[in-house]
Design an enzyme around this catalytic site. Sequence first.
Site, PDB file in Angstrom:
ATOM      1  N   SER A 136       0.841  -1.144   0.186  1.00  0.00           N
ATOM      2  CA  SER A 136       0.011  -0.111  -0.120  1.00  0.00           C
ATOM      3  C   SER A 136       1.032   0.741   0.142  1.00  0.00           C
ATOM      4  O   SER A 136       1.900   1.327   1.199  1.00  0.00           O
ATOM      5  CB  SER A 136      -0.798  -0.158   1.461  1.00  0.00           C
ATOM      6  N   LYS A 162      -1.447  -0.844  -4.477  1.00  0.00           N
ATOM      7  CA  LYS A 162      -2.753  -0.003  -4.370  1.00  0.00           C
ATOM      8  C   LYS A 162      -1.733   1.383  -3.786  1.00  0.00           C
ATOM      9  O   LYS A 162      -1.177   1.216  -2.741  1.00  0.00           O
ATOM     10  CB  LYS A 162      -2.697  -0.860  -2.820  1.00  0.00           C
ATOM     11  N   LYS A 164      -3.068   4.745  -2.474  1.00  0.00           N
ATOM     12  CA  LYS A 164      -4.008   5.441  -2.216  1.00  0.00           C
ATOM     13  C   LYS A 164      -4.321   7.076  -2.998  1.00  0.00           C
ATOM     14  O   LYS A 164      -3.578   7.719  -3.598  1.00  0.00           O
ATOM     15  CB  LYS A 164      -3.058   6.183  -1.028  1.00  0.00           C
ATOM     16  N   ASP A 190      -7.323   2.962  -3.045  1.00  0.00           N
ATOM     17  CA  ASP A 190      -7.881   3.087  -1.692  1.00  0.00           C
ATOM     18  C   ASP A 190      -8.221   4.597  -1.653  1.00  0.00           C
ATOM     19  O   ASP A 190      -7.173   5.657  -1.511  1.00  0.00           O
ATOM     20  CB  ASP A 190      -7.539   2.540  -0.751  1.00  0.00           C
ATOM     21  N   GLU A 215     -11.089   0.997  -3.581  1.00  0.00           N
ATOM     22  CA  GLU A 215     -10.923   1.067  -2.745  1.00  0.00           C
ATOM     23  C   GLU A 215     -12.721   2.291  -1.674  1.00  0.00           C
ATOM     24  O   GLU A 215     -11.270   3.197  -1.905  1.00  0.00           O
ATOM     25  CB  GLU A 215     -10.180   0.643  -1.973  1.00  0.00           C
ATOM     26  N   ASP A 240     -13.459  -1.087   2.697  1.00  0.00           N
ATOM     27  CA  ASP A 240     -12.691  -1.501   3.757  1.00  0.00           C
ATOM     28  C   ASP A 240     -13.701  -0.576   4.981  1.00  0.00           C
ATOM     29  O   ASP A 240     -14.167  -1.331   5.787  1.00  0.00           O
ATOM     30  CB  ASP A 240     -11.312  -0.713   3.871  1.00  0.00           C
ATOM     31  N   LYS A 264     -10.663  -6.160   7.432  1.00  0.00           N
ATOM     32  CA  LYS A 264      -9.005  -6.098   8.939  1.00  0.00           C
ATOM     33  C   LYS A 264     -10.076  -6.834   9.815  1.00  0.00           C
ATOM     34  O   LYS A 264     -11.488  -6.401  10.380  1.00  0.00           O
ATOM     35  CB  LYS A 264      -9.175  -4.581   9.354  1.00  0.00           C
ATOM     36  N   GLY A 292      -4.537  -3.935   6.040  1.00  0.00           N
ATOM     37  CA  GLY A 292      -3.189  -4.341   7.016  1.00  0.00           C
ATOM     38  C   GLY A 292      -2.990  -2.596   7.657  1.00  0.00           C
ATOM     39  O   GLY A 292      -4.773  -1.631   7.332  1.00  0.00           O
TER      40      GLY A 292
HETATM   41  O1  OSB Z   1      -7.101   1.874   4.265  1.00  0.00           O
HETATM   42  O2  OSB Z   1      -5.488   0.229   3.931  1.00  0.00           O
HETATM   43  C1  OSB Z   1      -6.142   1.210   4.363  1.00  0.00           C
HETATM   44  C2  OSB Z   1      -3.075   2.303   7.137  1.00  0.00           C
HETATM   45  C3  OSB Z   1      -3.771   2.553   8.045  1.00  0.00           C
HETATM   46  C4  OSB Z   1      -4.482   2.774   7.878  1.00  0.00           C
HETATM   47  C5  OSB Z   1      -5.990   2.478   6.967  1.00  0.00           C
HETATM   48  C6  OSB Z   1      -5.375   1.958   5.717  1.00  0.00           C
HETATM   49  C7  OSB Z   1      -3.704   1.801   6.104  1.00  0.00           C
HETATM   50  C8  OSB Z   1      -2.865   1.339   4.247  1.00  0.00           C
HETATM   51  C9  OSB Z   1      -1.857   0.165   4.977  1.00  0.00           C
HETATM   52  O3  OSB Z   1      -3.770   1.265   3.617  1.00  0.00           O
HETATM   53  C10 OSB Z   1      -1.703  -1.385   4.560  1.00  0.00           C
HETATM   54  C11 OSB Z   1      -0.449  -1.786   5.215  1.00  0.00           C
HETATM   55  O4  OSB Z   1      -0.728  -1.858   6.343  1.00  0.00           O
HETATM   56  O5  OSB Z   1       0.494  -1.683   4.275  1.00  0.00           O
HETATM   57 MG    MG Z   2      -8.114   1.374   3.357  1.00  0.00          MG
END
Ligand code: OSB
Ligand code: MG
Length: 369
Positions: A136, A162, A164, A190, A215, A240, A264, A292
């Site tokens: 991510s 992924k 952001k 995401d 996402e 999510d 999660k 994650g």
């Molecule tokens: O939206 O998936 C998410 C990290 C913190 C809070 C929300 C998210 C995330 C990530 C990181 O996308 C995922 C990772 O742990 O590598």
């Molecule tokens: Mg997410």
Amino acid sequence: MTKISDVELRRIEMPLVGAFRTSFGTEVVREALLVRVVTDAAEGWGECVVGSEPRYSSEYVASAEDVLRRFLAPALIAAADVDATDVQTVLAGIKGHRMAKGALEMALLDAQLRGTEMSLATFLGGVRETVPVGVSVGIFESIPQLIDAIDGYLADGYLRVKLKIEHGWDVGMVEAVRDHVGYDVGLQVDANTAYARADLDHLLALDDFGLTMVEQPLAGDDLVGHAQLAERMTTPICLDESITSAQVAADAIGMGAAGIVNIKAGRVGGYLEARRVHDVCAELDVPVWCGGMLETGLGRAANLALASLPGFVLPGDISASARYYHRDLTTPFVVEDGHMRVPTGPGLGVAPDPEILEEVTTHTERITR
Ligand code: OSB
Ligand code: MG
């Protein structure tokens, strides 16, 4: 059945190797909360995935600490004998606070499974020895910096990337990344709830880049908006933040709001409810993957166990320890050929290194019988 004598809460601060920026904020240091339970069988560790501020969800480190100290730990200690599978029932009178409850349940599961020498993956019903993993990637200052980072991750072997997104860092950025990596690399985005229903037309532009999924574009409670978007978009919608239980997952899928689900454990109250989300999605033929929350090696170990279940057919946000931390709390997790090994030892199969644990702990307290 297990008798709990002590619950220890440890606030920790772990510097990230690089700032992680999302549409809801920037994290430079991962603040989290660890829960250790001492039982008549063994001790166990749980990781509470709260952040320092209530931006991903309403929970945060101090809220989790408070509810664990005042309500959750005392309730569990008072229940004379408790099985990890009963934790949610024992705590059902306390509303919400899923991440806090999930951490306590995780610690008890770890302790109980250590007592019987069974791994969490075996207990949950895992079927894979390794799981496919992705990365991510946060929001960067510029496209060239982002592309440098992506090149590094692809060289590390991650099976998909992924990205952001937020207003101003979406269609143009995705186009530039797709141009650079070509169509053989799996890409998904995401938004962490950055958009509103007024943005549906704008979001449709993301259909042009062969994304595996979009996402959580809209608010967590906007299932109807996601269903409306899914109706118009060819790219699958993955939820999510919206998915807070197996029931909500079934409802969201039923109304056409989710074609893919990010699971999660912390968000749904623990690994047992996470398994129920997996089961509901499998029943409805909806692919899932493991999300994650920048976990330490403890949470990562448990996520790998979860991701070894049969319905986890898409690569998870489960990256190497080195992608997050210079020194992880546990033996570092590594990526080999785009996959990560599922721990096989009893319980989580890992434990914190006492020296590193002391180094990152900023506060400790104990709730006792
Ligand atoms: O939206 O998936 C998410 C990290 C913190 C809070 C929300 C998210 C995330 C990530 C990181 O996308 C995922 C990772 O742990 O590598
Ligand atoms: Mg997410």
